[in-house]
Design a protein around this motif. Structure first.
Motif, PDB file in Angstrom:
ATOM      1  N   ALA A  76       0.658  -0.616  -0.469  1.00 27.50           N
ATOM      2  CA  ALA A  76       0.272  -0.181   0.384  1.00 27.50           C
ATOM      3  C   ALA A  76       0.864   1.246   0.318  1.00 27.50           C
ATOM      4  CB  ALA A  76      -0.895  -0.211   0.991  1.00 27.50           C
ATOM      5  N   ALA A  77       0.506   2.419  -0.835  1.00 30.83           N
ATOM      6  CA  ALA A  77       1.617   3.228  -1.525  1.00 30.83           C
ATOM      7  C   ALA A  77       0.406   5.030  -0.651  1.00 30.83           C
ATOM      8  CB  ALA A  77       2.261   3.318  -2.216  1.00 30.83           C
ATOM      9  N   SER A  78       1.493   5.262  -0.369  1.00 27.71           N
ATOM     10  CA  SER A  78       0.710   6.927  -0.194  1.00 27.71           C
ATOM     11  C   SER A  78       2.558   8.229  -0.314  1.00 27.71           C
ATOM     12  CB  SER A  78      -0.236   6.684   1.571  1.00 27.71           C
ATOM     13  OG  SER A  78       1.262   6.672   2.852  1.00 27.71           O
ATOM     14  N   GLY A  79       1.228   8.683   0.067  1.00 26.86           N
ATOM     15  CA  GLY A  79       2.573  10.025  -0.193  1.00 26.86           C
ATOM     16  C   GLY A  79       3.232  10.526  -1.436  1.00 26.86           C
ATOM     17  N   PHE A  80       2.683   9.580  -2.741  1.00 29.81           N
ATOM     18  CA  PHE A  80       3.739  10.456  -4.440  1.00 29.81           C
ATOM     19  C   PHE A  80       2.414  10.080  -5.209  1.00 29.81           C
ATOM     20  CE2 PHE A  80       4.605   5.907  -5.717  1.00 29.81           C
ATOM     21  CZ  PHE A  80       4.653   5.510  -3.957  1.00 29.81           C
ATOM     22  N   THR A  81       2.317  10.568  -6.212  1.00 26.70           N
ATOM     23  CA  THR A  81       1.722  10.041  -7.279  1.00 26.70           C
ATOM     24  C   THR A  81       2.062   8.244  -7.847  1.00 26.70           C
ATOM     25  OG1 THR A  81       1.305  12.082  -8.089  1.00 26.70           O
ATOM     26  CG2 THR A  81       0.910  10.536  -9.613  1.00 26.70           C
ATOM     27  N   PHE A  82       1.139   7.866  -6.903  1.00 26.12           N
ATOM     28  CA  PHE A  82       1.187   6.140  -7.906  1.00 26.12           C
ATOM     29  C   PHE A  82       1.268   5.508  -8.952  1.00 26.12           C
ATOM     30  CE2 PHE A  82       1.234   2.040  -6.074  1.00 26.12           C
ATOM     31  CZ  PHE A  82       0.842   0.871  -7.153  1.00 26.12           C
ATOM     32  N   SER A  83       0.064   6.355  -9.170  1.00 27.74           N
ATOM     33  CA  SER A  83      -0.552   6.081 -10.924  1.00 27.74           C
ATOM     34  C   SER A  83       0.775   6.424 -12.097  1.00 27.74           C
ATOM     35  CB  SER A  83      -1.822   7.367 -11.026  1.00 27.74           C
ATOM     36  OG  SER A  83      -1.385   8.259 -11.559  1.00 27.74           O
ATOM     37  N   SER A  84       1.545   7.261 -11.509  1.00 27.73           N
ATOM     38  CA  SER A  84       2.375   7.768 -12.325  1.00 27.73           C
ATOM     39  C   SER A  84       3.916   6.714 -12.357  1.00 27.73           C
ATOM     40  CB  SER A  84       2.462   9.340 -12.526  1.00 27.73           C
ATOM     41  OG  SER A  84       2.995   9.924 -11.385  1.00 27.73           O
ATOM     42  N   SER A  85       3.842   6.380 -11.496  1.00 25.72           N
ATOM     43  CA  SER A  85       4.766   5.876 -11.114  1.00 25.72           C
ATOM     44  C   SER A  85       4.934   4.462 -11.216  1.00 25.72           C
ATOM     45  CB  SER A  85       4.662   6.257  -9.369  1.00 25.72           C
ATOM     46  OG  SER A  85       5.393   7.417  -8.715  1.00 25.72           O
ATOM     47  N   ALA A  86       6.689   3.514 -11.807  1.00 19.79           N
ATOM     48  CA  ALA A  86       6.936   2.594 -11.742  1.00 19.79           C
ATOM     49  C   ALA A  86       7.019   1.984 -10.265  1.00 19.79           C
ATOM     50  CB  ALA A  86       8.435   2.332 -12.858  1.00 19.79           C
ATOM     51  N   MET A  87       6.788   0.840  -9.978  1.00 26.57           N
ATOM     52  CA  MET A  87       7.217   0.423  -9.043  1.00 26.57           C
ATOM     53  C   MET A  87       7.575  -1.305  -9.131  1.00 26.57           C
ATOM     54  SD  MET A  87       5.809   1.997  -6.824  1.00 26.57           S
ATOM     55  CE  MET A  87       5.825   0.683  -5.516  1.00 26.57           C
ATOM     56  N   SER A  88       8.082  -1.330  -7.826  1.00 29.09           N
ATOM     57  CA  SER A  88       9.341  -3.127  -8.007  1.00 29.09           C
ATOM     58  C   SER A  88       9.003  -3.594  -6.821  1.00 29.09           C
ATOM     59  CB  SER A  88      10.780  -2.958  -8.521  1.00 29.09           C
ATOM     60  OG  SER A  88      11.174  -2.489  -7.825  1.00 29.09           O
ATOM     61  N   TRP A  89       9.243  -5.085  -6.912  1.00 33.03           N
ATOM     62  CA  TRP A  89       9.485  -5.731  -5.253  1.00 33.03           C
ATOM     63  C   TRP A  89      10.326  -6.283  -5.811  1.00 33.03           C
ATOM     64  CZ3 TRP A  89       6.273  -6.729  -2.106  1.00 33.03           C
ATOM     65  CH2 TRP A  89       4.658  -6.106  -1.922  1.00 33.03           C
ATOM     66  N   ALA A  90      11.794  -6.750  -4.482  1.00 37.60           N
ATOM     67  CA  ALA A  90      13.187  -6.830  -4.177  1.00 37.60           C
ATOM     68  C   ALA A  90      12.598  -7.595  -3.336  1.00 37.60           C
ATOM     69  CB  ALA A  90      14.194  -5.723  -4.464  1.00 37.60           C
ATOM     70  N   ARG A  91      13.511  -8.674  -3.279  1.00 37.46           N
ATOM     71  CA  ARG A  91      13.934  -9.659  -1.838  1.00 37.46           C
ATOM     72  C   ARG A  91      15.493  -9.808  -1.358  1.00 37.46           C
ATOM     73  NH1 ARG A  91      12.777 -15.145  -4.901  1.00 37.46           N
ATOM     74  NH2 ARG A  91      14.288 -15.764  -6.268  1.00 37.46           N
ATOM     75  N   GLN A  92      15.246  -9.964  -0.279  1.00 34.70           N
ATOM     76  CA  GLN A  92      16.938 -10.233   0.310  1.00 34.70           C
ATOM     77  C   GLN A  92      17.093 -12.015   0.823  1.00 34.70           C
ATOM     78  OE1 GLN A  92      18.738  -7.202   3.521  1.00 34.70           O
ATOM     79  NE2 GLN A  92      20.838  -8.038   2.668  1.00 34.70           N
ATOM     80  N   ALA A  93      17.566 -12.856   0.348  1.00 34.74           N
ATOM     81  CA  ALA A  93      17.646 -14.293   1.495  1.00 34.74           C
ATOM     82  C   ALA A  93      18.567 -14.308   1.940  1.00 34.74           C
ATOM     83  CB  ALA A  93      17.376 -15.041   0.636  1.00 34.74           C
ATOM     84  N   PRO A  94      18.178 -14.549   3.338  1.00 32.99           N
ATOM     85  CA  PRO A  94      19.854 -14.958   4.680  1.00 32.99           C
ATOM     86  C   PRO A  94      21.089 -14.508   3.748  1.00 32.99           C
ATOM     87  CG  PRO A  94      17.224 -16.209   4.956  1.00 32.99           C
ATOM     88  CD  PRO A  94      17.045 -15.582   3.448  1.00 32.99           C
ATOM     89  N   GLY A  95      21.401 -14.117   4.566  1.00 34.18           N
ATOM     90  CA  GLY A  95      23.267 -13.892   4.163  1.00 34.18           C
ATOM     91  C   GLY A  95      23.326 -13.621   2.450  1.00 34.18           C
ATOM     92  N   LYS A  96      22.113 -12.809   2.097  1.00 41.14           N
ATOM     93  CA  LYS A  96      22.206 -11.957   0.807  1.00 41.14           C
ATOM     94  C   LYS A  96      22.378 -10.866   0.244  1.00 41.14           C
ATOM     95  CE  LYS A  96      22.106 -17.544  -1.535  1.00 41.14           C
ATOM     96  NZ  LYS A  96      21.473 -18.074  -2.500  1.00 41.14           N
ATOM     97  N   GLY A  97      22.563 -10.291  -0.393  1.00 39.39           N
ATOM     98  CA  GLY A  97      21.991  -8.805  -0.975  1.00 39.39           C
ATOM     99  C   GLY A  97      20.458  -8.651  -1.783  1.00 39.39           C
ATOM    100  N   ILE A  98      19.729  -7.875  -2.043  1.00 45.83           N
ATOM    101  CA  ILE A  98      19.074  -7.568  -1.993  1.00 45.83           C
ATOM    102  C   ILE A  98      18.756  -7.845  -3.613  1.00 45.83           C
ATOM    103  CG2 ILE A  98      17.207  -5.796  -2.394  1.00 45.83           C
ATOM    104  CD1 ILE A  98      18.175  -4.978  -0.165  1.00 45.83           C
ATOM    105  N   GLU A  99      17.710  -8.792  -4.203  1.00 41.52           N
ATOM    106  CA  GLU A  99      17.354  -9.116  -5.727  1.00 41.52           C
ATOM    107  C   GLU A  99      16.491  -8.594  -6.565  1.00 41.52           C
ATOM    108  OE1 GLU A  99      18.328 -13.197  -6.494  1.00 41.52           O
ATOM    109  OE2 GLU A  99      16.703 -13.755  -5.484  1.00 41.52           O
ATOM    110  N   TRP A 100      16.654  -7.823  -7.262  1.00 35.68           N
ATOM    111  CA  TRP A 100      15.144  -7.516  -7.704  1.00 35.68           C
ATOM    112  C   TRP A 100      14.117  -8.665  -8.332  1.00 35.68           C
ATOM    113  CZ3 TRP A 100      13.964  -8.136 -12.821  1.00 35.68           C
ATOM    114  CH2 TRP A 100      12.395  -7.893 -13.423  1.00 35.68           C
ATOM    115  N   VAL A 101      12.988  -8.332  -8.027  1.00 35.46           N
ATOM    116  CA  VAL A 101      12.013  -9.709  -8.815  1.00 35.46           C
ATOM    117  C   VAL A 101      11.458  -9.265  -9.526  1.00 35.46           C
ATOM    118  CG1 VAL A 101      10.656 -11.101  -7.608  1.00 35.46           C
ATOM    119  CG2 VAL A 101      12.790 -10.523  -6.431  1.00 35.46           C
ATOM    120  N   SER A 102      10.978  -8.196  -9.395  1.00 36.35           N
ATOM    121  CA  SER A 102      10.072  -8.253 -10.609  1.00 36.35           C
ATOM    122  C   SER A 102       9.161  -6.418 -10.263  1.00 36.35           C
ATOM    123  CB  SER A 102       8.855  -8.447 -10.822  1.00 36.35           C
ATOM    124  OG  SER A 102       7.506  -8.381 -11.431  1.00 36.35           O
TER     125      SER A 102
END
Length: 119
Positions: free
Chosen positions: A22-48
């Motif tokens: 859930a997003a707030s405080g900016f113009t969501f409809s005109s913003s690209a968004m992404s999901w990223a993840r961080q597994a234990p002991g690893k860096g943050i990787e882009w997912v989608s």
């Protein structure tokens, strides 16, 4: 700007979860968004990522299993995760920008939601 993820949890291999951001405080409809993840002991990787026009992109290892979507009326971005594998276990973050990761820094991130895939 605020990004609040939800929907994580413990699921068996082969199961499904739907994450929400859930997003707030900016113009969501005109913003690209992404999901990223961080597994234990690893860096943050882009997912989608999803652009404002609806175009979507996925990490190869999740193609065909994960689906990113957005509801501009609700200022929310989703990640539907099917056929989950133990290697999907990680803290999942949403962020503003299409390619956010530990390498491609983005300015705003949520607090993360834990996804654990285990029998």
């Amino acid at each position: 700007v605020q990004l609040v993820e939800s929907g994580g949890g413990l699921v068996q291999p082969g199961g499904s979860l739907r994450l929400s951001c859930a997003a707030s405080g900016f113009t969501f409809s005109s913003s690209a968004m992404s999901w990223a993840r961080q597994a234990p002991g690893k860096g943050i990787e882009w997912v989608s990522g999803i652009y404002s026009d609806g175009n979507t992109y996925y990490k190869d290892s999740v193609k065909g299993r994960f689906t990113i979507s957005r509801d501009n009326a609700k200022n929310t971005v989703y990640l539907q995760m099917n056929s989950l594998k133990p290697e999907d276990t990680a803290v999942y973050y949403c962020a503003i920008g299409p390619w956010c990761s530990g390498v491609i820094q983005c300015d705003y991130w949520g607090q993360g939601t834990q996804v654990t895939v285990s029998s």
